[in-house]
Design an enzyme around this catalytic site. Structure first.
Site, PDB file in Angstrom:
ATOM      1  N   TYR A   1      30.875  25.101  41.832  1.00  0.00           N
ATOM      2  CA  TYR A   1      30.182  26.373  42.062  1.00  0.00           C
ATOM      3  C   TYR A   1      28.712  26.157  42.434  1.00  0.00           C
ATOM      4  O   TYR A   1      28.012  25.368  41.800  1.00  0.00           O
ATOM      5  CB  TYR A   1      30.287  27.282  40.833  1.00  0.00           C
ATOM      6  CG  TYR A   1      31.664  27.903  40.636  1.00  0.00           C
ATOM      7  CD1 TYR A   1      32.645  27.842  41.630  1.00  0.00           C
ATOM      8  CD2 TYR A   1      31.994  28.564  39.463  1.00  0.00           C
ATOM      9  CE1 TYR A   1      33.899  28.407  41.451  1.00  0.00           C
ATOM     10  CE2 TYR A   1      33.255  29.135  39.274  1.00  0.00           C
ATOM     11  CZ  TYR A   1      34.203  29.051  40.268  1.00  0.00           C
ATOM     12  OH  TYR A   1      35.434  29.610  40.090  1.00  0.00           O
TER      13      TYR A   1
ATOM     14  N   SER B   1      38.085  37.429  40.750  1.00  0.00           N
ATOM     15  CA  SER B   1      37.697  38.536  41.632  1.00  0.00           C
ATOM     16  C   SER B   1      38.415  39.838  41.263  1.00  0.00           C
ATOM     17  O   SER B   1      39.095  40.449  42.105  1.00  0.00           O
ATOM     18  CB  SER B   1      37.945  38.170  43.103  1.00  0.00           C
ATOM     19  OG  SER B   1      37.070  37.152  43.519  1.00  0.00           O
ATOM     20  N   PRO B   2      38.253  40.284  40.015  1.00  0.00           N
ATOM     21  CA  PRO B   2      38.954  41.496  39.580  1.00  0.00           C
ATOM     22  C   PRO B   2      38.488  42.755  40.312  1.00  0.00           C
ATOM     23  O   PRO B   2      39.224  43.741  40.375  1.00  0.00           O
ATOM     24  CB  PRO B   2      38.619  41.581  38.079  1.00  0.00           C
ATOM     25  CG  PRO B   2      37.362  40.787  37.919  1.00  0.00           C
ATOM     26  CD  PRO B   2      37.443  39.685  38.935  1.00  0.00           C
TER      27      PRO B   2
ATOM     28  N   ALA C   1      37.754  42.511  43.468  1.00  0.00           N
ATOM     29  CA  ALA C   1      37.935  42.008  44.839  1.00  0.00           C
ATOM     30  C   ALA C   1      36.614  41.489  45.411  1.00  0.00           C
ATOM     31  O   ALA C   1      36.321  41.666  46.599  1.00  0.00           O
ATOM     32  CB  ALA C   1      38.558  43.078  45.734  1.00  0.00           C
ATOM     33  N   GLY C   2      35.830  40.895  44.540  1.00  0.00           N
ATOM     34  CA  GLY C   2      34.557  40.316  44.987  1.00  0.00           C
ATOM     35  C   GLY C   2      33.569  41.370  45.462  1.00  0.00           C
ATOM     36  O   GLY C   2      32.648  41.073  46.223  1.00  0.00           O
ATOM     37  N   GLY C   3      33.773  42.620  45.050  1.00  0.00           N
ATOM     38  CA  GLY C   3      32.889  43.712  45.452  1.00  0.00           C
ATOM     39  C   GLY C   3      33.457  44.516  46.627  1.00  0.00           C
ATOM     40  O   GLY C   3      32.988  45.617  46.916  1.00  0.00           O
ATOM     41  N   LYS C   4      34.503  43.965  47.264  1.00  0.00           N
ATOM     42  CA  LYS C   4      35.085  44.627  48.439  1.00  0.00           C
ATOM     43  C   LYS C   4      35.671  45.998  48.087  1.00  0.00           C
ATOM     44  O   LYS C   4      35.722  46.910  48.908  1.00  0.00           O
ATOM     45  CB  LYS C   4      36.184  43.720  49.015  1.00  0.00           C
ATOM     46  CG  LYS C   4      36.330  43.869  50.516  1.00  0.00           C
ATOM     47  CD  LYS C   4      37.379  42.966  51.151  1.00  0.00           C
ATOM     48  CE  LYS C   4      37.811  41.769  50.366  1.00  0.00           C
ATOM     49  NZ  LYS C   4      38.992  41.107  50.908  1.00  0.00           N
TER      50      LYS C   4
ATOM     51  N   PHE D   1      34.443  48.268  46.612  1.00  0.00           N
ATOM     52  CA  PHE D   1      33.453  49.343  46.680  1.00  0.00           C
ATOM     53  C   PHE D   1      32.936  49.563  48.107  1.00  0.00           C
ATOM     54  O   PHE D   1      32.034  50.355  48.326  1.00  0.00           O
ATOM     55  CB  PHE D   1      32.276  49.023  45.730  1.00  0.00           C
ATOM     56  CG  PHE D   1      32.763  48.706  44.339  1.00  0.00           C
ATOM     57  CD1 PHE D   1      33.098  49.728  43.468  1.00  0.00           C
ATOM     58  CD2 PHE D   1      32.942  47.386  43.925  1.00  0.00           C
ATOM     59  CE1 PHE D   1      33.584  49.442  42.199  1.00  0.00           C
ATOM     60  CE2 PHE D   1      33.424  47.098  42.663  1.00  0.00           C
ATOM     61  CZ  PHE D   1      33.746  48.120  41.800  1.00  0.00           C
TER      62      PHE D   1
HETATM   63  N1  LIG Z   1      39.903  30.137  40.370  1.00  0.00           N
HETATM   64  C1  LIG Z   1      39.436  30.438  41.561  1.00  0.00           C
HETATM   65  O1  LIG Z   1      39.884  29.937  42.598  1.00  0.00           O
HETATM   66  C2  LIG Z   1      38.317  31.444  41.654  1.00  0.00           C
HETATM   67  C3  LIG Z   1      37.936  31.971  42.903  1.00  0.00           C
HETATM   68  C4  LIG Z   1      36.905  32.913  42.927  1.00  0.00           C
HETATM   69  C5  LIG Z   1      36.286  33.305  41.744  1.00  0.00           C
HETATM   70  N2  LIG Z   1      36.661  32.736  40.551  1.00  0.00           N
HETATM   71  C6  LIG Z   1      36.028  33.150  39.269  1.00  0.00           C
HETATM   72  O2  LIG Z   1      36.068  34.552  39.177  1.00  0.00           O
HETATM   73  C7  LIG Z   1      34.755  35.039  38.928  1.00  0.00           C
HETATM   74  C8  LIG Z   1      34.605  36.415  39.442  1.00  0.00           C
HETATM   75  O3  LIG Z   1      34.765  36.447  40.863  1.00  0.00           O
HETATM   76  P1  LIG Z   1      33.957  37.509  41.698  1.00  0.00           P
HETATM   77  O4  LIG Z   1      32.508  37.259  41.570  1.00  0.00           O
HETATM   78  O5  LIG Z   1      34.542  37.572  43.068  1.00  0.00           O
HETATM   79  O6  LIG Z   1      34.301  38.830  40.822  1.00  0.00           O
HETATM   80  P2  LIG Z   1      34.243  40.381  41.076  1.00  0.00           P
HETATM   81  O7  LIG Z   1      33.884  40.966  39.751  1.00  0.00           O
HETATM   82  O8  LIG Z   1      35.499  40.831  41.747  1.00  0.00           O
HETATM   83  O9  LIG Z   1      33.067  40.606  42.117  1.00  0.00           O
HETATM   84  C9  LIG Z   1      31.724  40.491  41.763  1.00  0.00           C
HETATM   85  C10 LIG Z   1      30.897  41.075  42.882  1.00  0.00           C
HETATM   86  O10 LIG Z   1      31.160  42.457  42.986  1.00  0.00           O
HETATM   87  C11 LIG Z   1      29.926  43.174  42.909  1.00  0.00           C
HETATM   88  N3  LIG Z   1      30.181  44.456  42.231  1.00  0.00           N
HETATM   89  C12 LIG Z   1      30.718  44.680  41.015  1.00  0.00           C
HETATM   90  N4  LIG Z   1      30.769  46.000  40.727  1.00  0.00           N
HETATM   91  C13 LIG Z   1      30.255  46.633  41.817  1.00  0.00           C
HETATM   92  C14 LIG Z   1      30.041  48.012  42.157  1.00  0.00           C
HETATM   93  N5  LIG Z   1      30.360  49.003  41.320  1.00  0.00           N
HETATM   94  N6  LIG Z   1      29.509  48.289  43.369  1.00  0.00           N
HETATM   95  C15 LIG Z   1      29.169  47.310  44.234  1.00  0.00           C
HETATM   96  N7  LIG Z   1      29.343  45.979  43.979  1.00  0.00           N
HETATM   97  C16 LIG Z   1      29.896  45.656  42.774  1.00  0.00           C
HETATM   98  C17 LIG Z   1      29.008  42.281  42.106  1.00  0.00           C
HETATM   99  O11 LIG Z   1      27.654  42.534  42.395  1.00  0.00           O
HETATM  100  P3  LIG Z   1      26.564  42.622  41.182  1.00  0.00           P
HETATM  101  O12 LIG Z   1      26.414  41.240  40.636  1.00  0.00           O
HETATM  102  O13 LIG Z   1      25.343  43.114  41.867  1.00  0.00           O
HETATM  103  O14 LIG Z   1      27.108  43.580  40.176  1.00  0.00           O
HETATM  104  C18 LIG Z   1      29.422  40.898  42.624  1.00  0.00           C
HETATM  105  O15 LIG Z   1      28.781  40.597  43.846  1.00  0.00           O
HETATM  106  C19 LIG Z   1      33.844  33.980  39.560  1.00  0.00           C
HETATM  107  O16 LIG Z   1      32.541  34.005  39.035  1.00  0.00           O
HETATM  108  C20 LIG Z   1      34.573  32.727  39.171  1.00  0.00           C
HETATM  109  O17 LIG Z   1      34.266  32.392  37.825  1.00  0.00           O
HETATM  110  C21 LIG Z   1      37.669  31.837  40.492  1.00  0.00           C
END
Ligand SMILES: NC(=O)c1ccc[n+]([C@@H]2O[C@H](COP(=O)([O-])OP(=O)(O)OC[C@H]3O[C@@H](n4cnc5c(N)ncnc54)[C@H](OP(=O)(O)O)[C@@H]3O)[C@@H](O)[C@H]2O)c1
Length: 302
Positions: free
Chosen positions: A53, A213-214, A216-219, A221
């Site tokens: 990471y 990405s619960p 969807a990585g912010g998608k 929204f």
């Molecule tokens: N095992 C694997 O292959 C794998 C792959 C990818 C990720 N991961 C793990 O999963 C974790 C989470 O993944 P992720 O970061 O994609 O998770 P996520 O919770 O789906 O997405 C986070 C993103 O969404 C934004 N967000 C959240 N709520 C929002 C809202 N209401 N409006 C607008 N934007 C919003 C956040 O911005 P803000 O920070 O500004 O709130 C952040 O940029 C990673 O940190 C990693 O530990 C594992």
């Protein structure tokens, strides 16, 4: 915050914090330390990392922040992953993008994670992705050594489908080791592992699911995204009905599934963490769950 028992060695918080994006936050160790304290105060004790990471930098940033409150270590469960190689000037031999599940690489990666995180052991090590070149016997040998040395308490996999999980698990079981965890991409936006039977296969073997990405990585929204817009059309009225935000409704959607899915949140905003936690306190109806599901599919269920 509820805990989920993963195996005899470790339980995770129902909601997990992910650190994939931590490099983008550009926080000082003090700022990250404050955030870690806020998470633990809320019962979010499980921290998800990977060696790669942030160009192999995020574990180090975390380690510096943890050092400021060393007592937090024993309150936390620290997860890291290995097995992917990305090109980086920071790491010797990281000269291309490939998978490496050799005994040597797994051991070296864990040694480095421990050093960067400034901890003595990982609560859980995940094999980050399946590899066509994976020799399950060799992975088993590496894990056995790491467990015996006390460097890793337990382990699991990530992004493994049914056959990839079966292949490794059948080898591990011979050494009385089991895969008890699979970290998979699943959200109201991304339903593949529900649709293709991976989730059921894990449920059958009592393998716990972490959802990456619960949101969807912010998608989710991004209303310019057609699928997200469909899903949000269903979620929006529910936010009024239950008096929580969309993040909260997503958590309630996860919580309804019998697999006790643990979402790995990627936000770095404590308000959004609180919104997510609020969603764990409500129960949406089966119909509402299916309305979100079919909005994502883009068609009705049969
Ligand atoms: N095992 C694997 O292959 C794998 C792959 C990818 C990720 N991961 C793990 O999963 C974790 C989470 O993944 P992720 O970061 O994609 O998770 P996520 O919770 O789906 O997405 C986070 C993103 O969404 C934004 N967000 C959240 N709520 C929002 C809202 N209401 N409006 C607008 N934007 C919003 C956040 O911005 P803000 O920070 O500004 O709130 C952040 O940029 C990673 O940190 C990693 O530990 C594992």
């Amino acid at each position: 915050m509820d805990k989920v028992k993963i195996n005899q060695y470790v339980s995770f918080s129902k909601v997990i914090q992910g650190f994939w994006r931590a490099q983008d936050w550009q926080w000082t160790p003090q700022q990250l330390n404050r955030y870690l304290n806020e998470l633990v105060e809320r019962g979010i004790t499980t921290m998800d990392h990977a060696d790669i990471y942030g160009d192999y930098s995020c574990e180090g940033v975390f380690g510096e922040a943890l050092k400021l409150s060393p007592q937090l270590r024993e309150e936390m469960e620290i997860v890291s992953k290995c097995g992917i190689v990305l090109p980086s000037h920071r790491i010797q031999g990281a000269d291309g993008h490939r998978y490496n599940h050799s005994k040597k690489h797994i051991q070296q990666s864990v040694e480095r994670s421990l050093k960067e995180l400034q901890v003595d052991y990982l609560d859980t090590l995940l094999i980050h992705r399946p590899s066509p070149l994976m020799d399950p016997q060799e992975v088993t040998e590496a894990l056995k050594i790491l467990v015996t040395e006390g460097k890793v308490k337990s382990f699991g996999v990530s992004n493994f489908n049914k056959s990839q999980y079966d292949l490794l698990n059948q080898c591990l079981v011979c050494d009385k080791l089991h895969i008890t965890l699979n970290q998979l991409e699943v959200s109201p936006y991304t339903l593949d592992i529900i649709e293709d039977g991976t989730m059921n296969h894990m449920l059958k073997d009592d393998v716990k699911i972490m959802s990456w990405s619960p949101m969807a990585g912010g998608k989710l929204f991004d209303l310019e995204d057609e699928k997200a817009a469909r899903i949000m059309t269903v979620i929006s009225p529910l936010t009024q009905k239950y008096n929580v935000t969309a993040n909260g409704i997503v958590m309630a959607w996860f919580n309804k599934h019998p697999a006790a899915i643990m979402p790995v949140l990627g936000t770095h905003q404590i308000d959004r963490i609180d919104e997510a936690i609020a969603g764990l306190k409500i129960t949406i109806t089966d119909q509402e769950w299916f309305d979100i599901y079919t909005a994502s599919l883009g068609h009705d269920i049969p």
